[in-house]
Design an enzyme around this catalytic site. Sequence first.
Site, PDB file in Angstrom:
ATOM      1  N   SER A  36      31.480  45.803  35.477  1.00 22.46           N
ATOM      2  CA  SER A  36      30.309  44.942  35.275  1.00 22.46           C
ATOM      3  C   SER A  36      29.679  44.666  36.631  1.00 22.46           C
ATOM      4  O   SER A  36      30.356  44.721  37.654  1.00 22.46           O
ATOM      5  CB  SER A  36      30.764  43.625  34.642  1.00 22.46           C
ATOM      6  OG  SER A  36      29.755  42.642  34.779  1.00 22.46           O
ATOM      7  N   TYR A  94      36.540  36.670  34.422  1.00 20.71           N
ATOM      8  CA  TYR A  94      35.862  37.920  34.065  1.00 20.71           C
ATOM      9  C   TYR A  94      35.587  38.754  35.321  1.00 20.71           C
ATOM     10  O   TYR A  94      35.900  39.944  35.374  1.00 20.71           O
ATOM     11  CB  TYR A  94      34.555  37.597  33.335  1.00 20.71           C
ATOM     12  CG  TYR A  94      33.841  38.792  32.785  1.00 20.71           C
ATOM     13  CD1 TYR A  94      34.344  39.491  31.696  1.00 20.71           C
ATOM     14  CD2 TYR A  94      32.635  39.230  33.347  1.00 20.71           C
ATOM     15  CE1 TYR A  94      33.687  40.595  31.179  1.00 20.71           C
ATOM     16  CE2 TYR A  94      31.970  40.334  32.834  1.00 20.71           C
ATOM     17  CZ  TYR A  94      32.500  41.008  31.750  1.00 20.71           C
ATOM     18  OH  TYR A  94      31.836  42.101  31.245  1.00 20.71           O
TER      19      TYR A  94
END
Lengths: 255, 247
Positions: free
Chosen positions: A146, A159
């Site tokens: 990401s 995350y």
Amino acid sequence: MNSGINPYSLSGKKILVTGAASGIGRSTSWVLSKLGADLLLIDLNETGLNETISKCITKAIGIVVDLTDTTTLKEKISIAVKELGSLNGLAHIAGKPSMVPLKAITQKSCIDIFNINTYSAIELSKIFSNRTIFSGESGSIVFISSVYGLVGSAANIAYAASKAALHGVTKSLAIELAPKKIRVNCIAPGFVETNMLEKSSSLFNEEYKNNISKLHPLGLGQPEDISYSIAFLLSDAAKWITGSIMSVDGGFTAQ
Amino acid sequence: MEKYVLITGASSGIGREISVQISQQYNLIIHGRDRQKLESVKQDCNHQSVVVIWQNDLNDVENIEISLKEFIKTNKISVSAFVHSAGYMKMLPLKATNLKILNETMNINLYSAILISKVLANKVVNGSDLSGIVFISSNISNFGSKAFSAYAASKSALDGFMRCLAVELAPNVRVNSVLPGGVRTAMTEAIYENPQVIERMKSQYPLGLGETSDIANAVSFLLSDQSRWVTGQQITVDGGRTINITG
């Protein structure tokens, strides 16, 4: 291409895709199928998985399994591989968002995110590179991280850590698996319009979506935008690319 | 087959391979100094495509803009994409580096890329057709190596320019770099003269030595619609060389 061979084709290749029931995983399954690959598709969501399989135009076998359940994962993949044939590629797309500020974070929630976003990538690579699973030819593993593995954002600790860790896994495995002729690369997507984004941004309004869109010089992405890059990295056109982190983010990280 | 792609440094090495490969999909403007070599590249290209030659010396930076504008006007062409593959590399330690070499390195690797981009992004000159730019940088853009200072500086600068241009020209034009590892071509021939060096290089590249087609494949991907959400990026194609600290 000069010799009449299309290096971007995946014809004859067999590829394992995780997270195949929705979003990027689903669109990737369809793109890979169109390019000629037979597929082994994994997800927890059986209904979604069957919908994905129904629109594949090549052979596609589904496995409903929890990727964090390492006791049964290898066996289930082994059984499916006996039916499909040994694998050339792995696209690990399954992942879980987590937006929790520091004061609310717990060890358990961090470990849960790490298990699904990071450790499952390691476990799948271990299974994939096994001699009974990997065909020995055109080996390619693609992870999905990401932009949050590369840039900072509030309330994203677990995350971001789980995705940045994938970059370490990518580089380390690229060296370790090069002698086995397996390439390992990672795509770091920007914000793609999928259910995962909607779930995590449903707490916010249209203004929030506009603000996110403005972070991308080319606007928000579509799942296919990531799928095409995955297909490129899985193909022989990328046969000299390994250990790379490729940002597909509409220019997010160029700024 | 109406779109034209301009490829600089098309007469040999990576630029030649890119030209021959993408002539399957696009019309081409092939650029170089040596017309005879360019004619031979043209022969190897897909004969269904239109291939036009722009003969020009990029070291003559003062004339790049005028030459390209005239070329576009004379040939009544608009350019859809630009691949800057022309490159100049002299391996020299710092003490042997001088202004002439620095200028030539910067002229060919950096300034010409900027000036050509400027002309092609100008709607009065080139219409609104420009949609993609790919620079051939080098994996040395992000890493250090002895005797590569001028070359590396020019490639790092090129990638700095690439990122800014990607932001400035979005969303109409995508701009990216491909960063090759060592590929044996006329430009890099000096590195490969010594068999011991070749052996050492092989051991440093986890996937072995690369070929010009490996670079051309990545360029072709970046020119296609399949990479329509990729901009401002360095795509390293080096067989794992720059992540390999064990080599």
